[in-house]
Write a protein that holds these residues in place. Structure first.
Motif, mmCIF file in Angstrom:
data_model
loop_
_atom_site.group_PDB
_atom_site.id
_atom_site.type_symbol
_atom_site.label_atom_id
_atom_site.label_comp_id
_atom_site.label_asym_id
_atom_site.label_seq_id
_atom_site.Cartn_x
_atom_site.Cartn_y
_atom_site.Cartn_z
ATOM 1 N N VAL A 10 0.855 -1.186 0.000
ATOM 2 C CA VAL A 10 0.000 0.000 0.000
ATOM 3 C C VAL A 10 0.891 1.237 0.000
ATOM 4 O O VAL A 10 1.595 1.500 0.980
ATOM 5 C CB VAL A 10 -0.939 0.041 1.227
ATOM 6 C CG1 VAL A 10 -1.836 1.282 1.158
ATOM 7 C CG2 VAL A 10 -1.787 -1.226 1.295
ATOM 8 N N VAL A 21 -6.931 1.998 4.491
ATOM 9 C CA VAL A 21 -6.849 0.789 3.663
ATOM 10 C C VAL A 21 -5.923 -0.231 4.318
ATOM 11 O O VAL A 21 -6.232 -1.430 4.378
ATOM 12 C CB VAL A 21 -6.350 1.142 2.252
ATOM 13 C CG1 VAL A 21 -5.984 -0.116 1.468
ATOM 14 C CG2 VAL A 21 -7.406 1.947 1.493
ATOM 15 N N ARG A 24 -7.689 -1.866 7.195
ATOM 16 C CA ARG A 24 -8.742 -2.775 6.747
ATOM 17 C C ARG A 24 -8.163 -4.076 6.187
ATOM 18 O O ARG A 24 -8.642 -5.171 6.505
ATOM 19 C CB ARG A 24 -9.610 -2.080 5.700
ATOM 20 C CG ARG A 24 -10.660 -2.979 5.055
ATOM 21 C CD ARG A 24 -11.610 -3.582 6.114
ATOM 22 N NE ARG A 24 -12.495 -4.545 5.507
ATOM 23 C CZ ARG A 24 -13.734 -4.248 5.054
ATOM 24 N NH1 ARG A 24 -14.176 -3.006 5.145
ATOM 25 N NH2 ARG A 24 -14.495 -5.162 4.511
ATOM 26 N N ILE A 88 -1.949 -1.533 -3.852
ATOM 27 C CA ILE A 88 -2.856 -0.383 -3.758
ATOM 28 C C ILE A 88 -2.011 0.879 -3.835
ATOM 29 O O ILE A 88 -1.149 1.097 -2.978
ATOM 30 C CB ILE A 88 -3.633 -0.378 -2.420
ATOM 31 C CG1 ILE A 88 -4.217 -1.750 -2.101
ATOM 32 C CG2 ILE A 88 -4.688 0.720 -2.428
ATOM 33 C CD1 ILE A 88 -5.295 -2.211 -3.027
ATOM 34 N N ALA A 219 -11.944 2.655 2.173
ATOM 35 C CA ALA A 219 -11.206 1.420 2.425
ATOM 36 C C ALA A 219 -12.082 0.186 2.241
ATOM 37 O O ALA A 219 -11.605 -0.857 1.777
ATOM 38 C CB ALA A 219 -10.618 1.442 3.837
ATOM 39 N N VAL A 222 -12.081 -0.515 -1.459
ATOM 40 C CA VAL A 222 -10.771 -1.004 -1.867
ATOM 41 C C VAL A 222 -10.586 -2.463 -1.451
ATOM 42 O O VAL A 222 -10.096 -3.289 -2.231
ATOM 43 C CB VAL A 222 -9.657 -0.126 -1.273
ATOM 44 C CG1 VAL A 222 -8.289 -0.748 -1.551
ATOM 45 C CG2 VAL A 222 -9.712 1.281 -1.844
#
Length: 244
Positions: A10, A21, A24, A88, A219, A222
């Motif tokens: 990420v 994100v 999560r 991501i 999030a 995503v």
């Protein structure tokens, strides 16, 4: 199902939407590698949040537009975690000014981070993500709402939206999905920067849900694109509560 955790990279994972994100994905059982630009303290705090839910985290400081450095980061993640399943790219910058007044040096910065950086991350992801994985880029709802002062920023995100379906087709047959999310106004430090309370109140008042989005709202989408949503591919998903 494999008992081995899926591995996510990420970018922008130390702050704002990227950090949400990261939390999560960690809660969903991922090990997460965070790529951050400057704030080591926040990156360490994000890694601790991953570890608090039983995952393994690691932070890497890098400029996402620096291709050799990013290549080394991805190599290090593969060595540390054994592979990469999800990438991501939440990193980005958002300086605002009317087209007539924008300093072209700022435009160059925007292009470097938001376009070149996205491309560099996408390139490494396309080379390394394992079958069954996902690549998620970030656009913006401003590509639809066309707000004044967002011209340069929206133009860079238009480039992201153009890249996503092409990469999805280039990866056909590899069982890898490629999508973008396009958040609306979201309560992050990046959003509030340079905005008066009057401006924020006006934005909230114009929203059909009567509030700003939260990083967790984004999030959630995503995480869906990263995992179970295998039939969504080559798309830009607008995450804005019905704003546009």
């Amino acid at each position: 199902m494999s008992s081995t955790p899926r591995v996510a990279v990420v970018t922008g994972g130390s702050r704002g939407i990227g950090r949400a994100v990261t939390r999560r994905l960690a809660a969903d059982g991922y090990d997460v590698a965070i790529v951050y630009t400057a704030d080591h303290h926040e990156a360490v705090a994000s890694v601790k949040e991953i570890e608090a839910v039983g995952g393994t985290g690691r932070a890497y400081q890098a400029d996402i537009a620096d291709a050799p450095v990013i290549e080394r980061v991805f190599e290090s993640v593969e060595e540390r975690f054994g592979g990469i399943d999800v990438v991501i790219n939440a990193a980005g910058i958002m300086p605002l000014a009317p087209v007539s007044a924008l300093d072209l040096d700022i435009l160059d910065r925007l292009l470097r981070t938001n376009v070149r950086g996205t491309f560099v991350i996408a390139q490494q992801a396309a080379r390394r993500v394992r079958a069954g994985g996902a690549i998620v880029a970030f656009s913006t709802t401003v590509t639809r709402t066309h707000l004044p002062t967002y011209g340069a920023y929206a133009a860079t995100k238009g480039a992201v939206e153009a890249l996503v379906p092409i990469l999805a087709k280039e990866l056909a047959g590899n069982d890898i999905t490629v999508n973008a999310v396009a958040p609306g106004p979201t309560a992050t430090e990046l959003f509030f920067e340079g905005k008066s309370q009057e401006v924020v109140d006006r934005i909230v008042g114009a929203h059909p849900r009567g509030r700003l989005g939260t990083p967790e709202d984004v999030a959630e989408v995503v995480a869906t694109l990263a995992g179970p949503a295998r039939w969504i591919n080559g798309q830009t998903v607008f995450v804005n509560g019905g704003l546009a």
